[in-house]
Design an enzyme around this catalytic site. Structure first.
Site, PDB file in Angstrom:
ATOM      1  N   GLY A 160      -0.909  -1.827  -2.866  1.00  0.00           N
ATOM      2  CA  GLY A 160      -1.822  -0.698  -2.991  1.00  0.00           C
ATOM      3  C   GLY A 160      -1.474   0.427  -2.030  1.00  0.00           C
ATOM      4  O   GLY A 160      -1.433   1.604  -2.409  1.00  0.00           O
ATOM      5  N   ASP A 161      -1.202   0.081  -0.777  1.00  0.00           N
ATOM      6  CA  ASP A 161      -0.796   1.078   0.206  1.00  0.00           C
ATOM      7  C   ASP A 161       0.523   1.735  -0.190  1.00  0.00           C
ATOM      8  O   ASP A 161       0.692   2.949  -0.059  1.00  0.00           O
ATOM      9  CB  ASP A 161      -0.638   0.429   1.582  1.00  0.00           C
ATOM     10  CG  ASP A 161      -1.962  -0.020   2.165  1.00  0.00           C
ATOM     11  OD1 ASP A 161      -2.741   0.842   2.590  1.00  0.00           O
ATOM     12  OD2 ASP A 161      -2.216  -1.231   2.187  1.00  0.00           O
ATOM     13  N   SER A 162       1.463   0.914  -0.647  1.00  0.00           N
ATOM     14  CA  SER A 162       2.786   1.444  -0.974  1.00  0.00           C
ATOM     15  C   SER A 162       2.740   2.370  -2.176  1.00  0.00           C
ATOM     16  O   SER A 162       3.421   3.403  -2.206  1.00  0.00           O
ATOM     17  CB  SER A 162       3.761   0.287  -1.231  1.00  0.00           C
ATOM     18  OG  SER A 162       3.870  -0.525  -0.079  1.00  0.00           O
ATOM     19  N   ALA A 212       0.160   4.179  -3.032  1.00  0.00           N
ATOM     20  CA  ALA A 212      -0.450   5.408  -2.537  1.00  0.00           C
ATOM     21  C   ALA A 212       0.581   6.250  -1.792  1.00  0.00           C
ATOM     22  O   ALA A 212       0.628   7.479  -1.949  1.00  0.00           O
ATOM     23  CB  ALA A 212      -1.635   5.079  -1.636  1.00  0.00           C
ATOM     24  N   ALA A 213       1.412   5.595  -0.984  1.00  0.00           N
ATOM     25  CA  ALA A 213       2.444   6.320  -0.242  1.00  0.00           C
ATOM     26  C   ALA A 213       3.406   7.027  -1.186  1.00  0.00           C
ATOM     27  O   ALA A 213       3.777   8.189  -0.964  1.00  0.00           O
ATOM     28  CB  ALA A 213       3.204   5.352   0.660  1.00  0.00           C
TER      29      ALA A 213
END
Length: 412
Positions: free
Chosen positions: A170-172, A174-175
């Protein structure tokens, strides 16, 4: 200290954030030549420095996540630290931040305040739920974004609870959306008058900046394919299906005779025919009902059973050789051990050899995507906490005595 290589040479980035989404976003810009200044708290720095496997007290992840970045320590709760950050922000082309909405505004570093001084400012804002809406002030990590965005619901087996993918996807995601947004915002800035002086590497302060507002759950939601129209038009809720792709047949994970897992994707019509011939099921290859995907879907169980029956008689190497010879998409499920010795990974130079300051060798993942004319490059591994503080402050005009006083007073 301006970068001189790569497609983003001359672009200055200020990173205000910790852990994964914001730092991964700026990492990719740094890998392709942007000068990235990472602001860290003097009290221990980014928590990812101590995450997962450590060497001499520093995370191995850190050396990848922060390669090519410069580290400055600033106490952003101190007005003097905020003033230094403001000076850096006004020199930057892109500011990347992943605090909760409102935090930068409290420190006098919000977009509107910076825009009033430099209209060309581009700010990439990564947060759990975005800068607006009833949930904007809630804490939102990648795991929550994966859940709310729909990924967790469809991950796993139908008779078991949802599972997480084994990385911070999820973080990746978004990045990556942040990187894409930043590049589009730069293009718009340039199209509206912003440009770079190629000789000096300095910005001409013109052009229109903007906010790139990335919500973690929306980045995940953007990956969810036909989820919405299938529900809206047909009332279909996509469910967990294990290793299979529902409605796309055959595409599944099968087990070979020694218990190894193998992925076979024979869902193209011509591929399906070749697959059936390769496994000795000419009857299914010639069955007119199975010639198209819409005919195969009602017989998914039968088709999967035939493929699994064949896999029961094959070792993974035998299965791979047979299906590759038949031009059928097939692959084993790799662990990192498999990757590190795989001919394809090696031929594509997917590992870089580096060394720690004590001379110990370490391999890192190579930089992607691969650009033919302006490839990315690892110039140095993740820096020590505050390694570039003095040099960066000197560039801003601070005298050595003033820098030392800021250090004594724990502003840096």
């Amino acid at each position: 200290m301006t970068s001189s290589f790569g497609p983003l040479a001359g672009i200055k980035v200020l990173e205000l954030g910790t852990l994964i989404a914001g730092p991964f976003c700026s990492r990719m810009l740094a890998e392709f030549g942007a000068e990235v200044i990472k602001v860290e708290s003097p009290d221990g720095g980014d928590p990812i420095r101590q995450w997962r496997v450590l060497k001499d007290g520093t995370s191995l992840w850190w050396y990848v996540q922060s390669r090519n970045k410069k580290s400055i320590t600033l106490n952003l709760k101190d007005p003097r630290g905020q003033e230094i950050a403001r000076k850096l922000a006004l020199e930057a082309d892109i500011i990347i931040e992943n605090y909760r909405p409102g935090v930068l505004e409290k420190w006098g570093l919000g977009y509107e305040a910076l825009k009033a001084i430099n209209p060309a400012t581009i700010m990439v804002r990564l947060s759990g739920y975005g800068q607006t809406g009833p949930m904007k002030d809630l804490p939102g990590f990648g795991a929550i974004g994966e859940s709310m965005g729909g990924m967790r619901y469809v991950s796993g087996h139908p008779d078991r609870p949802p599972v997480r993918i084994g990385i911070s996807i999820g973080d990746s995601l978004a990045a990556l959306h942040g990187v894409i947004g930043a590049m589009m915002a730069l293009r718009h800035r340039d199209a509206t008058g912003g440009r770079w002086n190629g000789e000096t590497g300095e910005a001409c302060r013109a052009g229109q900046g903007q906010v790139v507002d990335v919500a973690l759950y929306e980045a995940v939601f953007n990956m969810m394919e036909s989820l919405v129209p299938e529900y809206d038009h047909a009332g279909v809720v996509r469910e967990r299906t294990g290793g299979a792709l529902p409605g796309i047949v055959p595409s599944n994970t099968y087990m070979t005779k020694e218990g190894a897992n193998i992925v076979i994707a024979g869902n193209g019509d011509a591929i399906f025919k070749r697959l059936m011939i390769a496994i000795g099921r000419e009857d299914m290859a010639d069955d007119p009902q199975l010639a198209r995907n819409d005919g195969r879907v009602p017989r998914t169980t039968e088709i999967d059973g035939a493929i699994q029956a064949w896999c029961d008689t094959q070792s993974i190497d035998e299965a791979l050789a047979t299906l590759q010879a038949a031009d059928v998409p097939v692959g084993k499920i790799y662990s990192v051990r498999d990757m590190m010795s795989d001919p394809q990974f090696l031929a594509r130079q997917m590992f870089e050899q580096h060394q720690f300051s004590d001379g110990t060798p370490i391999r890192l993942p190579a930089i992607t995507p691969k650009l033919s004319q302006t490839p990315g490059e690892t110039r140095w591994l993740g820096p020590k906490l505050g390694e570039h503080t003095e040099a960066i402050l000197a560039e801003l005009g601070y005298e050595l005595a003033a820098i030392e006083q800021l250090r004594i007073e724990k502003v840096i």
